[in-house]
Motif scaffolding. Structure first.
Motif, PDB file in Angstrom:
ATOM      1  N   PRO A  81       0.801  -1.232   0.000  1.00 23.60           N
ATOM      2  CA  PRO A  81       0.000   0.000   0.000  1.00 23.60           C
ATOM      3  C   PRO A  81       0.833   1.281   0.000  1.00 23.60           C
ATOM      4  CG  PRO A  81      -0.764  -1.552   1.680  1.00 23.60           C
ATOM      5  CD  PRO A  81       0.559  -2.034   1.203  1.00 23.60           C
ATOM      6  N   TYR A  83       3.564   2.030  -1.778  1.00 22.36           N
ATOM      7  CA  TYR A  83       4.211   2.428  -3.025  1.00 22.36           C
ATOM      8  C   TYR A  83       3.486   3.601  -3.677  1.00 22.36           C
ATOM      9  CZ  TYR A  83       6.927  -1.849  -2.576  1.00 22.36           C
ATOM     10  OH  TYR A  83       7.773  -2.826  -2.119  1.00 22.36           O
ATOM     11  N   PHE A  84       2.177   3.699  -3.440  1.00 20.57           N
ATOM     12  CA  PHE A  84       1.428   4.835  -3.987  1.00 20.57           C
ATOM     13  C   PHE A  84       1.957   6.145  -3.421  1.00 20.57           C
ATOM     14  CE2 PHE A  84      -2.062   7.900  -3.443  1.00 20.57           C
ATOM     15  CZ  PHE A  84      -2.376   8.129  -4.779  1.00 20.57           C
ATOM     16  N   LEU A  85       2.209   6.179  -2.112  1.00 23.65           N
ATOM     17  CA  LEU A  85       2.758   7.385  -1.488  1.00 23.65           C
ATOM     18  C   LEU A  85       4.141   7.682  -2.048  1.00 23.65           C
ATOM     19  CD1 LEU A  85       2.716   9.642   0.643  1.00 23.65           C
ATOM     20  CD2 LEU A  85       3.627   7.990   2.288  1.00 23.65           C
ATOM     21  N   VAL A  87       5.308   7.009  -5.024  1.00 25.88           N
ATOM     22  CA  VAL A  87       5.182   7.573  -6.376  1.00 25.88           C
ATOM     23  C   VAL A  87       4.650   9.003  -6.310  1.00 25.88           C
ATOM     24  CG1 VAL A  87       3.972   7.378  -8.576  1.00 25.88           C
ATOM     25  CG2 VAL A  87       4.868   5.328  -7.463  1.00 25.88           C
ATOM     26  N   LYS A  88       3.614   9.221  -5.512  1.00 26.07           N
ATOM     27  CA  LYS A  88       2.948  10.517  -5.465  1.00 26.07           C
ATOM     28  C   LYS A  88       3.827  11.585  -4.853  1.00 26.07           C
ATOM     29  CE  LYS A  88      -1.286  12.769  -3.853  1.00 26.07           C
ATOM     30  NZ  LYS A  88      -2.576  12.595  -3.133  1.00 26.07           N
ATOM     31  N   TRP A  92       8.666   8.497  -9.310  1.00 32.33           N
ATOM     32  CA  TRP A  92       8.849   7.134  -9.792  1.00 32.33           C
ATOM     33  C   TRP A  92      10.238   6.575  -9.527  1.00 32.33           C
ATOM     34  CZ3 TRP A  92       5.608   3.450 -10.980  1.00 32.33           C
ATOM     35  CH2 TRP A  92       4.301   3.762 -11.350  1.00 32.33           C
ATOM     36  N   ALA A  95      10.352   5.435  -5.995  1.00 34.94           N
ATOM     37  CA  ALA A  95       9.440   4.311  -5.795  1.00 34.94           C
ATOM     38  C   ALA A  95      10.024   3.017  -6.358  1.00 34.94           C
ATOM     39  CB  ALA A  95       8.092   4.606  -6.438  1.00 34.94           C
TER      40      ALA A  95
END
Length: 217
Positions: A81, A83-85, A87-88, A92, A95
């Protein structure tokens, strides 16, 4: 003219001294390999001594003790869960490096158990040495803009955005995880885990201050 030239030279040297040196790709690769190997060894030592640490690694160890599921699998799953943070908030490249680091720690933790065998390990020694190894592994990764998922991502983001020390922030979160471990571990193991958590986070707090190390990836 000599005075002006001297001032300009001083300004150029000053500017050069404050310009971060960018890491080369092979340096990043070696750092990620070394950092994850060292981190995995610390995790294996903790698993042998039935100790707990913080962040997602501590959560994975806790679930390993509670369910019997291997650390390598749990560690991979609990990081998904976050990895979204990554990236954002951190982009990238960060991440992807973090995903690689998490995957390598998962792999190496499974392999290290076959590479190194401990007939006996003193719990206090395990807490200090294992904690120092994990702290050094994280330090290597942090200096190459690589985390190990979860709280590490948030800690790096807060340090870069607001100047909050990554080590101190993680210490607060880790203490909460250790409190949850009170329902799984004996009191003696929990106390030694607190010692180990302090070793991990003070290693980061002392050596990862903003402005002290300016390597850029």
């Amino acid at each position: 003219m000599t005075r002006i030239a001297s001032v300009k030279a001083d300004q150029q040297r000053s500017a050069g001294a404050t310009t971060p040196e960018r890491h080369r790709p092979y340096e990043d690769a070696l750092a990620i390999l070394t950092g994850t190997l060292v981190m995995a060894l610390g995790v294996v030592i903790y698993g042998k001594a039935m100790l707990i640490t913080g962040s997602t690694a501590g959560l994975a160890l806790l679930l390993q003790y509670a369910t019997g599921t291997g650390f390598w699998l749990v560690f991979s799953l609990v990081n998904l869960p976050f990895y979204f943070l990554a990236v954002k908030r951190l982009g990238w490249p960060f991440a992807l490096r973090t995903f690689l680091a998490v995957s390598l720690v998962s792999l190496f933790s499974r392999l290290t158990a076959g590479w190194v065998e401990f007939a006996r390990i003193d719990p206090l020694y395990a807490a200090i040495v294992g904690g120092a190894l994990m702290g050094m592994g994280l330090l290597i990764l942090f200096r190459h803009r690589t985390g190990l998922g979860g709280i590490n991502i948030l800690a790096i983001y807060l340090q870069e955005k607001y100047g909050i020390r990554a080590g101190y922030f993680q210490l607060a979160v880790d203490l909460a995880i250790l409190a949850a471990a009170a329902f799984v571990l004996p009191a003696a193991n929990l106390l030694l885990s607190v010692v180990g958590a302090m070793v991990v986070n003070m290693t980061l707090a002392i050596n990862h201050k903003p402005g002290r190390y300016a390597g850029v990836t």
